[in-house]
Design a protein around this motif. Sequence first.
Motif, mmCIF file in Angstrom:
data_model
loop_
_atom_site.group_PDB
_atom_site.id
_atom_site.type_symbol
_atom_site.label_atom_id
_atom_site.label_comp_id
_atom_site.label_asym_id
_atom_site.label_seq_id
_atom_site.Cartn_x
_atom_site.Cartn_y
_atom_site.Cartn_z
ATOM 1 N N ALA A 190 0.836 -1.208 0.000
ATOM 2 C CA ALA A 190 0.000 0.000 0.000
ATOM 3 C C ALA A 190 0.863 1.247 0.000
ATOM 4 O O ALA A 190 0.571 2.214 -0.722
ATOM 5 N N ALA A 191 1.933 1.237 0.780
ATOM 6 C CA ALA A 191 2.833 2.395 0.828
ATOM 7 C C ALA A 191 3.554 2.588 -0.505
ATOM 8 O O ALA A 191 3.659 3.715 -1.001
ATOM 9 N N ARG A 192 4.042 1.505 -1.089
ATOM 10 C CA ARG A 192 4.729 1.612 -2.388
ATOM 11 C C ARG A 192 3.790 2.145 -3.459
ATOM 12 O O ARG A 192 4.161 3.009 -4.266
ATOM 13 N N ASP A 193 2.545 1.646 -3.474
ATOM 14 C CA ASP A 193 1.563 2.126 -4.458
ATOM 15 C C ASP A 193 1.310 3.621 -4.282
ATOM 16 O O ASP A 193 1.273 4.379 -5.263
ATOM 17 N N ALA A 194 1.159 4.054 -3.034
ATOM 18 C CA ALA A 194 0.925 5.478 -2.764
ATOM 19 C C ALA A 194 2.125 6.318 -3.186
ATOM 20 O O ALA A 194 1.959 7.393 -3.776
ATOM 21 N N LEU A 195 3.318 5.827 -2.898
ATOM 22 C CA LEU A 195 4.529 6.558 -3.298
ATOM 23 C C LEU A 195 4.600 6.710 -4.814
ATOM 24 O O LEU A 195 4.890 7.793 -5.317
ATOM 25 N N HIS A 196 4.343 5.625 -5.533
ATOM 26 C CA HIS A 196 4.364 5.706 -6.996
ATOM 27 C C HIS A 196 3.331 6.718 -7.492
ATOM 28 O O HIS A 196 3.624 7.516 -8.386
ATOM 29 N N ASP A 197 2.136 6.710 -6.905
ATOM 30 C CA ASP A 197 1.082 7.641 -7.331
ATOM 31 C C ASP A 197 1.461 9.095 -7.079
ATOM 32 O O ASP A 197 1.305 9.948 -7.945
ATOM 33 N N VAL A 198 1.952 9.396 -5.877
ATOM 34 C CA VAL A 198 2.212 10.786 -5.510
ATOM 35 C C VAL A 198 3.517 11.315 -6.113
ATOM 36 O O VAL A 198 3.641 12.512 -6.370
ATOM 37 N N LEU A 199 4.496 10.435 -6.350
ATOM 38 C CA LEU A 199 5.787 10.892 -6.864
ATOM 39 C C LEU A 199 5.897 10.841 -8.386
ATOM 40 O O LEU A 199 6.763 11.512 -8.963
ATOM 41 N N ASP A 200 5.041 10.067 -9.043
ATOM 42 C CA ASP A 200 5.127 9.930 -10.493
ATOM 43 C C ASP A 200 4.987 11.297 -11.165
ATOM 44 O O ASP A 200 4.052 12.045 -10.894
ATOM 45 N N GLY A 201 5.922 11.606 -12.014
ATOM 46 C CA GLY A 201 5.925 12.885 -12.708
ATOM 47 C C GLY A 201 6.533 14.021 -11.904
ATOM 48 O O GLY A 201 6.751 15.108 -12.427
ATOM 49 N N GLN A 202 6.799 13.784 -10.633
ATOM 50 C CA GLN A 202 7.382 14.814 -9.770
ATOM 51 C C GLN A 202 8.897 14.642 -9.621
ATOM 52 O O GLN A 202 9.622 15.618 -9.483
ATOM 53 N N VAL A 203 9.349 13.387 -9.591
ATOM 54 C CA VAL A 203 10.765 13.075 -9.390
ATOM 55 C C VAL A 203 11.154 11.953 -10.351
ATOM 56 O O VAL A 203 10.304 11.359 -11.008
ATOM 57 N N SER A 204 12.435 11.652 -10.408
ATOM 58 C CA SER A 204 12.920 10.607 -11.309
ATOM 59 C C SER A 204 12.407 9.235 -10.886
ATOM 60 O O SER A 204 12.082 9.012 -9.726
ATOM 61 N N LYS A 205 12.365 8.322 -11.840
ATOM 62 C CA LYS A 205 11.948 6.942 -11.534
ATOM 63 C C LYS A 205 12.913 6.310 -10.537
ATOM 64 O O LYS A 205 12.493 5.533 -9.685
ATOM 65 N N GLU A 206 14.204 6.656 -10.622
ATOM 66 C CA GLU A 206 15.186 6.128 -9.680
ATOM 67 C C GLU A 206 14.869 6.572 -8.253
ATOM 68 O O GLU A 206 14.924 5.777 -7.321
ATOM 69 N N LEU A 207 14.501 7.846 -8.088
ATOM 70 C CA LEU A 207 14.155 8.331 -6.756
ATOM 71 C C LEU A 207 12.877 7.667 -6.253
ATOM 72 O O LEU A 207 12.759 7.357 -5.075
ATOM 73 N N ILE A 208 11.932 7.409 -7.147
ATOM 74 C CA ILE A 208 10.708 6.714 -6.753
ATOM 75 C C ILE A 208 11.053 5.316 -6.249
ATOM 76 O O ILE A 208 10.548 4.885 -5.211
ATOM 77 N N GLU A 209 11.904 4.607 -6.956
ATOM 78 C CA GLU A 209 12.280 3.250 -6.539
ATOM 79 C C GLU A 209 13.044 3.280 -5.217
ATOM 80 O O GLU A 209 12.834 2.429 -4.354
ATOM 81 N N ASP A 210 13.949 4.254 -5.052
ATOM 82 C CA ASP A 210 14.668 4.389 -3.785
ATOM 83 C C ASP A 210 13.692 4.680 -2.645
ATOM 84 O O ASP A 210 13.781 4.086 -1.565
ATOM 85 N N ALA A 211 12.740 5.577 -2.897
ATOM 86 C CA ALA A 211 11.753 5.923 -1.870
ATOM 87 C C ALA A 211 10.901 4.710 -1.521
ATOM 88 O O ALA A 211 10.595 4.479 -0.342
ATOM 89 N N ALA A 212 10.524 3.919 -2.511
ATOM 90 C CA ALA A 212 9.712 2.724 -2.255
ATOM 91 C C ALA A 212 10.481 1.714 -1.407
ATOM 92 O O ALA A 212 9.916 1.103 -0.485
ATOM 93 N N LEU A 213 11.769 1.552 -1.686
ATOM 94 C CA LEU A 213 12.585 0.626 -0.891
ATOM 95 C C LEU A 213 12.746 1.134 0.538
ATOM 96 O O LEU A 213 12.604 0.372 1.505
ATOM 97 N N VAL A 214 13.007 2.425 0.695
ATOM 98 C CA VAL A 214 13.145 3.005 2.037
ATOM 99 C C VAL A 214 11.833 2.859 2.811
ATOM 100 O O VAL A 214 11.829 2.458 3.981
ATOM 101 N N ALA A 215 10.714 3.148 2.164
ATOM 102 C CA ALA A 215 9.415 3.010 2.834
ATOM 103 C C ALA A 215 9.178 1.568 3.270
ATOM 104 O O ALA A 215 8.722 1.313 4.391
ATOM 105 N N SER A 216 9.495 0.624 2.400
ATOM 106 C CA SER A 216 9.326 -0.794 2.753
ATOM 107 C C SER A 216 10.152 -1.159 3.966
ATOM 108 O O SER A 216 9.691 -1.885 4.854
ATOM 109 N N GLU A 217 11.378 -0.656 4.024
ATOM 110 C CA GLU A 217 12.261 -0.959 5.158
ATOM 111 C C GLU A 217 11.769 -0.287 6.444
ATOM 112 O O GLU A 217 11.814 -0.881 7.521
ATOM 113 N N LEU A 218 11.303 0.950 6.337
ATOM 114 C CA LEU A 218 10.760 1.630 7.514
ATOM 115 C C LEU A 218 9.569 0.874 8.081
ATOM 116 O O LEU A 218 9.444 0.685 9.293
ATOM 117 N N ILE A 219 8.695 0.435 7.203
ATOM 118 C CA ILE A 219 7.502 -0.295 7.638
ATOM 119 C C ILE A 219 7.885 -1.662 8.199
ATOM 120 O O ILE A 219 7.362 -2.086 9.232
#
Length: 152
Positions: A34-63
């Motif tokens: 759920a967190a990864r899906d939300a991150l992809h939705d809110v970050l898409d078009g705002q930041v690079s795909k690499e930053l989105i993937e990094d953010a998704a991995l960090v969120a997964s680890e935090l959770i």
Amino acid sequence: MPPTTAELVPTLSLGDLVNRCEVVLAGLDAPQRAARDALHDVLDGQVSKELIEDAALVASELIANALQHTPGALLISVDVYEFGAAMGVVDCGRDMTAIPDRPANSSTDAPTVAAAGRGLFIINELATKWSVAPMENGKIVIAVLTLPAGAR
């Protein structure tokens, strides 16, 4: 509602807040998804795909850390700024000393790599900055990922 990252990490200049979303994680069968899906939705078009993937991995680890070491992850907030993104995972744990200042194990050598602590190592490597702050019913672990100069 958790404070914005700008309020919790005032030493970073991230520019203006562009977008914000929150996802309630409590009771979900797949909170990381759920967190990864939300991150992809809110970050898409705002930041690079690499930053989105990094953010998704960090969120997964935090959770994952919240699920393993506390009574549970409650919420993830994602703040998108002009010069980066930040997320905070709110959990029920009150022990601020349970989170070390830095990862205990940074070894990637097979004989010495620890069975635990790799999540914090990943967060430490990918995030520009991370921190912990007390909340009324627990704590929030914040990770900030900044954009490289000229990346926008």
